[in-house]
Motif scaffolding. Structure first.
Motif, PDB file in Angstrom:
ATOM      1  N   VAL A 257     -10.477  -0.403  -3.457  1.00 35.97           N
ATOM      2  CA  VAL A 257      -9.713  -1.326  -2.610  1.00 35.97           C
ATOM      3  C   VAL A 257     -10.050  -2.791  -2.871  1.00 35.97           C
ATOM      4  CG1 VAL A 257      -9.418   0.403  -0.813  1.00 35.97           C
ATOM      5  CG2 VAL A 257     -11.343  -1.204  -0.664  1.00 35.97           C
ATOM      6  N   SER A 258     -11.203  -3.073  -3.478  1.00 34.77           N
ATOM      7  CA  SER A 258     -11.561  -4.468  -3.740  1.00 34.77           C
ATOM      8  C   SER A 258     -11.312  -4.877  -5.180  1.00 34.77           C
ATOM      9  CB  SER A 258     -13.021  -4.727  -3.370  1.00 34.77           C
ATOM     10  OG  SER A 258     -13.896  -3.976  -4.210  1.00 34.77           O
ATOM     11  N   ALA A 259     -11.372  -3.905  -6.113  1.00 34.82           N
ATOM     12  CA  ALA A 259     -11.113  -4.167  -7.542  1.00 34.82           C
ATOM     13  C   ALA A 259     -11.854  -5.405  -8.034  1.00 34.82           C
ATOM     14  CB  ALA A 259      -9.617  -4.309  -7.796  1.00 34.82           C
ATOM     15  N   PRO A 260     -13.182  -5.365  -8.038  1.00 35.54           N
ATOM     16  CA  PRO A 260     -13.950  -6.544  -8.452  1.00 35.54           C
ATOM     17  C   PRO A 260     -13.554  -7.008  -9.862  1.00 35.54           C
ATOM     18  CG  PRO A 260     -15.314  -4.551  -8.427  1.00 35.54           C
ATOM     19  CD  PRO A 260     -14.045  -4.211  -7.745  1.00 35.54           C
ATOM     20  N   GLY A 261     -13.395  -8.310  -9.986  1.00 35.29           N
ATOM     21  CA  GLY A 261     -13.025  -8.882 -11.269  1.00 35.29           C
ATOM     22  C   GLY A 261     -11.532  -8.956 -11.529  1.00 35.29           C
ATOM     23  N   HIS A 262     -10.714  -8.434 -10.616  1.00 36.38           N
ATOM     24  CA  HIS A 262      -9.265  -8.508 -10.809  1.00 36.38           C
ATOM     25  C   HIS A 262      -8.828  -9.970 -10.744  1.00 36.38           C
ATOM     26  CE1 HIS A 262      -5.081  -7.589 -10.791  1.00 36.38           C
ATOM     27  NE2 HIS A 262      -5.221  -6.332 -10.412  1.00 36.38           N
ATOM     28  N   PRO A 263      -8.142 -10.470 -11.767  1.00 33.28           N
ATOM     29  CA  PRO A 263      -7.722 -11.877 -11.745  1.00 33.28           C
ATOM     30  C   PRO A 263      -6.575 -12.148 -10.775  1.00 33.28           C
ATOM     31  CG  PRO A 263      -6.906 -10.823 -13.728  1.00 33.28           C
ATOM     32  CD  PRO A 263      -7.805  -9.818 -13.049  1.00 33.28           C
ATOM     33  N   PHE A 264      -5.903 -11.091 -10.331  1.00 30.73           N
ATOM     34  CA  PHE A 264      -4.776 -11.246  -9.414  1.00 30.73           C
ATOM     35  C   PHE A 264      -4.918 -10.249  -8.259  1.00 30.73           C
ATOM     36  CE2 PHE A 264      -3.459 -12.026 -13.819  1.00 30.73           C
ATOM     37  CZ  PHE A 264      -3.113 -13.374 -13.744  1.00 30.73           C
ATOM     38  N   PRO A 265      -5.987 -10.396  -7.471  1.00 29.16           N
ATOM     39  CA  PRO A 265      -6.258  -9.394  -6.433  1.00 29.16           C
ATOM     40  C   PRO A 265      -5.218  -9.368  -5.325  1.00 29.16           C
ATOM     41  CG  PRO A 265      -7.708 -11.286  -6.176  1.00 29.16           C
ATOM     42  CD  PRO A 265      -6.994 -11.461  -7.477  1.00 29.16           C
ATOM     43  N   GLU A 266      -4.427 -10.427  -5.203  1.00 26.23           N
ATOM     44  CA  GLU A 266      -3.379 -10.426  -4.191  1.00 26.23           C
ATOM     45  C   GLU A 266      -2.217  -9.521  -4.586  1.00 26.23           C
ATOM     46  OE1 GLU A 266      -2.400 -13.607  -7.191  1.00 26.23           O
ATOM     47  OE2 GLU A 266      -4.207 -12.883  -6.183  1.00 26.23           O
ATOM     48  N   ASP A 267      -2.127  -9.155  -5.871  1.00 25.84           N
ATOM     49  CA  ASP A 267      -1.015  -8.346  -6.359  1.00 25.84           C
ATOM     50  C   ASP A 267      -1.301  -6.851  -6.355  1.00 25.84           C
ATOM     51  OD1 ASP A 267       0.792 -10.471  -6.960  1.00 25.84           O
ATOM     52  OD2 ASP A 267      -0.359 -10.916  -8.770  1.00 25.84           O
ATOM     53  N   TYR A 268      -2.508  -6.463  -6.716  1.00 23.89           N
ATOM     54  CA  TYR A 268      -2.807  -5.038  -6.885  1.00 23.89           C
ATOM     55  C   TYR A 268      -4.307  -4.865  -6.887  1.00 23.89           C
ATOM     56  CZ  TYR A 268      -1.248  -0.336  -8.399  1.00 23.89           C
ATOM     57  OH  TYR A 268      -0.928   1.012  -8.446  1.00 23.89           O
ATOM     58  N   ARG A 269      -4.758  -3.642  -6.672  1.00 25.15           N
ATOM     59  CA  ARG A 269      -6.175  -3.317  -6.794  1.00 25.15           C
ATOM     60  C   ARG A 269      -6.288  -2.163  -7.808  1.00 25.15           C
ATOM     61  NH1 ARG A 269      -8.163  -5.944  -2.079  1.00 25.15           N
ATOM     62  NH2 ARG A 269      -6.900  -7.857  -2.044  1.00 25.15           N
ATOM     63  N   LEU A 270      -6.928  -1.061  -7.467  1.00 22.94           N
ATOM     64  CA  LEU A 270      -6.991   0.102  -8.357  1.00 22.94           C
ATOM     65  C   LEU A 270      -6.128   1.203  -7.757  1.00 22.94           C
ATOM     66  CD1 LEU A 270     -10.819   0.280  -9.261  1.00 22.94           C
ATOM     67  CD2 LEU A 270      -9.011  -1.026 -10.377  1.00 22.94           C
ATOM     68  N   GLY A 271      -4.849   1.201  -8.103  1.00 22.33           N
ATOM     69  CA  GLY A 271      -3.936   2.235  -7.609  1.00 22.33           C
ATOM     70  C   GLY A 271      -3.367   1.982  -6.237  1.00 22.33           C
ATOM     71  N   VAL A 272      -3.615   0.806  -5.660  1.00 22.42           N
ATOM     72  CA  VAL A 272      -3.058   0.471  -4.352  1.00 22.42           C
ATOM     73  C   VAL A 272      -2.631  -0.991  -4.336  1.00 22.42           C
ATOM     74  CG1 VAL A 272      -4.406   2.208  -3.100  1.00 22.42           C
ATOM     75  CG2 VAL A 272      -5.315  -0.117  -3.353  1.00 22.42           C
ATOM     76  N   PHE A 273      -1.563  -1.259  -3.583  1.00 16.45           N
ATOM     77  CA  PHE A 273      -1.162  -2.628  -3.299  1.00 16.45           C
ATOM     78  C   PHE A 273      -1.886  -3.102  -2.045  1.00 16.45           C
ATOM     79  CE2 PHE A 273       2.635  -1.240  -5.670  1.00 16.45           C
ATOM     80  CZ  PHE A 273       2.856  -2.333  -6.504  1.00 16.45           C
ATOM     81  N   PRO A 274      -2.326  -4.361  -2.008  1.00 18.85           N
ATOM     82  CA  PRO A 274      -2.885  -4.925  -0.781  1.00 18.85           C
ATOM     83  C   PRO A 274      -1.851  -5.799  -0.066  1.00 18.85           C
ATOM     84  CG  PRO A 274      -3.458  -6.344  -2.598  1.00 18.85           C
ATOM     85  CD  PRO A 274      -2.559  -5.254  -3.162  1.00 18.85           C
ATOM     86  N   ARG A 275      -2.087  -6.008   1.203  1.00 17.13           N
ATOM     87  CA  ARG A 275      -1.291  -6.978   1.958  1.00 17.13           C
ATOM     88  C   ARG A 275      -2.153  -7.508   3.089  1.00 17.13           C
ATOM     89  NH1 ARG A 275       4.785  -6.106   4.517  1.00 17.13           N
ATOM     90  NH2 ARG A 275       4.917  -8.114   5.578  1.00 17.13           N
ATOM     91  N   GLY A 276      -2.063  -8.808   3.330  1.00 20.23           N
ATOM     92  CA  GLY A 276      -2.908  -9.434   4.329  1.00 20.23           C
ATOM     93  C   GLY A 276      -4.271  -9.759   3.752  1.00 20.23           C
ATOM     94  N   GLU A 277      -5.178 -10.181   4.629  1.00 16.89           N
ATOM     95  CA  GLU A 277      -6.520 -10.529   4.172  1.00 16.89           C
ATOM     96  C   GLU A 277      -7.526 -10.309   5.289  1.00 16.89           C
ATOM     97  OE1 GLU A 277      -6.115 -15.329   5.003  1.00 16.89           O
ATOM     98  OE2 GLU A 277      -5.980 -14.571   2.954  1.00 16.89           O
ATOM     99  N   GLY A 278      -8.776 -10.242   4.900  1.00 13.26           N
ATOM    100  CA  GLY A 278      -9.842 -10.065   5.872  1.00 13.26           C
ATOM    101  C   GLY A 278      -9.683  -8.782   6.660  1.00 13.26           C
ATOM    102  N   ASP A 279      -9.907  -8.864   7.963  1.00 17.07           N
ATOM    103  CA  ASP A 279      -9.829  -7.686   8.819  1.00 17.07           C
ATOM    104  C   ASP A 279      -8.406  -7.168   8.969  1.00 17.07           C
ATOM    105  OD1 ASP A 279     -12.543  -7.833   9.212  1.00 17.07           O
ATOM    106  OD2 ASP A 279     -12.394  -8.909  11.123  1.00 17.07           O
ATOM    107  N   SER A 280      -7.415  -7.967   8.570  1.00 18.32           N
ATOM    108  CA  SER A 280      -6.019  -7.555   8.700  1.00 18.32           C
ATOM    109  C   SER A 280      -5.460  -6.951   7.414  1.00 18.32           C
ATOM    110  CB  SER A 280      -5.151  -8.756   9.109  1.00 18.32           C
ATOM    111  OG  SER A 280      -5.532  -9.239  10.376  1.00 18.32           O
ATOM    112  N   GLU A 281      -6.287  -6.821   6.384  1.00 17.45           N
ATOM    113  CA  GLU A 281      -5.783  -6.299   5.112  1.00 17.45           C
ATOM    114  C   GLU A 281      -5.409  -4.825   5.236  1.00 17.45           C
ATOM    115  OE1 GLU A 281      -6.842  -7.502   0.711  1.00 17.45           O
ATOM    116  OE2 GLU A 281      -8.399  -6.174   1.508  1.00 17.45           O
ATOM    117  N   ILE A 282      -4.291  -4.461   4.640  1.00 15.85           N
ATOM    118  CA  ILE A 282      -3.840  -3.078   4.595  1.00 15.85           C
ATOM    119  C   ILE A 282      -3.594  -2.708   3.144  1.00 15.85           C
ATOM    120  CG2 ILE A 282      -2.819  -3.168   6.895  1.00 15.85           C
ATOM    121  CD1 ILE A 282      -0.074  -3.434   5.565  1.00 15.85           C
TER     122      ILE A 282
END
Length: 369
Positions: A296-321
């Motif tokens: 879910v964090s995908a360390p080193g991802h240059p575009f973490p707002e777009d994708y992680r490892l097999g999941v899309f993220p949305r939001g940030e901090g405690d509101s991230e889904i």
């Protein structure tokens, strides 16, 4: 666009789920009203189904509409092609192999994929010593997507064609050049996950379907209506697949090999989708919590707002889904803040944007939380 009914009703249901003040039967009633309302607002969609697993682990599902031309009623237990939602399962399987020391996420893929595929990609300028397993998982390998509009046109021309993994990689090579160096651009690529499917098979020595089923523990999780189409027999006792369409064109009998090698391939119900997402995000699939954090964090991802490892993220901090969607009209995800998993399907892809809006609103924490 959803009308006022959708937003108003959804807000009420969401608060009920988040506060857990209503029992499963009440959730069922609310979900059913939502499904019925969705069809009223989206008359071109034949059927819709929704499933929710709340913080207490209670599963509620509802559906509305007809699943086939003979008038069969849609149900949340009815299997559908989940398409790219499969990528989350594939990524989780790779991470299970990483846990077991069988796969190095930072290993070059040149020595991991089938030599035939490697030769095609190498001949088109892909640096297989620079592209790693992690790059494929994050969609930053510099590899475009063979499954573009031109591919859909080819499939439409012969929907019975039996595709192979090599056919799809060959199409990529024929129609696209490398985008550039790894990590320089986020580009969603089915082809990358087709290669991950090949890596899973070559690492385990077993078919992709068998490997994913075993690594993720389908039986242990109770995924009774989930299987890899064409590669596995439909489980006994499951309902026939719901008919799915593309803006009115019935796609149910299209050869599944068009999307079967890791970018897609799984069939399952929205109930099973919700069960899988809840189990995955609650740490019931991986042996170590650090593995889920890697996903879910995908360390080193240059575009973490777009994708992680097999999941899309949305939001940030405690509101991230976290969530994923599938081409034929499925979407599923999880809200850590609420500890709620939601999955849905529309049986015509034309309604998927409106469905996604509902699912995402259900997953997004409110200010009160």
């Amino acid at each position: 666009m959803r009308r006022a009914f959708g937003a108003t009703f959804l807000a009420g249901m969401f608060l009920g789920l988040a506060a857990c003040v209503s029992g499963p039967s009440q959730q069922q009633v609310e979900l059913q009203a939502m499904a019925d309302g969705f069809l009223t607002e989206n008359p071109d969609v034949p059927a819709v189904a929704l499933a929710v697993i709340d913080a207490e682990g209670q599963l509620a599902g509802a559906a509305a509409g007809e699943a086939g031309p003979d008038g069969e009623s849609m149900t949340p237990a009815m299997p559908v092609r989940i398409a790219s939602n499969t990528k989350t399962y594939v990524a989780a399987a790779v991470l299970r192999l990483w846990e077991d020391g069988e796969v190095d996420l930072d290993a070059p893929i040149g020595g991991l994929i089938d030599p035939e595929l490697a030769a095609m990609l190498d001949g088109d300028g892909y640096d297989l010593q620079a592209i790693t397993v992690r790059h494929l998982l994050m969609h930053v390998s510099g590899m475009p997507d063979h499954a573009d509009d031109a591919y859909v046109a080819i499939v439409l021309d012969d929907t019975s064609r039996q595709w192979s993994r090599a056919d799809q990689v060959a199409l990529l090579v024929e129609n696209h050049d490398p985008l550039g160096p790894t990590m320089s651009e986020f580009r969603y690529s089915d082809t990358g996950y087709v290669l991950l499917g090949d890596i899973i098979e070559r690492t385990t020595g077993k078919p992709l379907a068998t490997s994913v089923r075993t690594l993720l523990g389908f039986e242990r999780l109770g995924l009774e209506t989930t299987w890899w189409e064409q590669a596995e027999a439909q489980p006994a006792g499951t309902a026939p697949r719901a008919r799915q369409s593309l803006e009115g064109t019935d796609t149910t009998d299209w050869n599944p090999s068009m999307d079967m090698y890791g970018g897609g391939g799984l069939v399952g119900s929205v109930e099973d989708l919700a069960v899988f997402w809840a189990a995955l995000m609650r740490g019931e699939i991986f042996a170590r919590p650090e593995t889920l954090e890697e996903m879910v964090s995908a360390p080193g991802h240059p575009f973490p707002e777009d994708y992680r490892l097999g999941v899309f993220p949305r939001g940030e901090g405690d509101s991230e889904i976290y969530f994923h969607g599938g081409f034929w009209g499925t979407i599923a995800g999880y809200s850590p803040a609420q500890d709620v998993a939601v999955a849905g399907v529309v049986t015509d892809q034309a309604g998927v944007r409106n469905l996604a809006a509902i699912v995402m609103e259900m997953l997004t924490p409110t200010e009160a939380e």
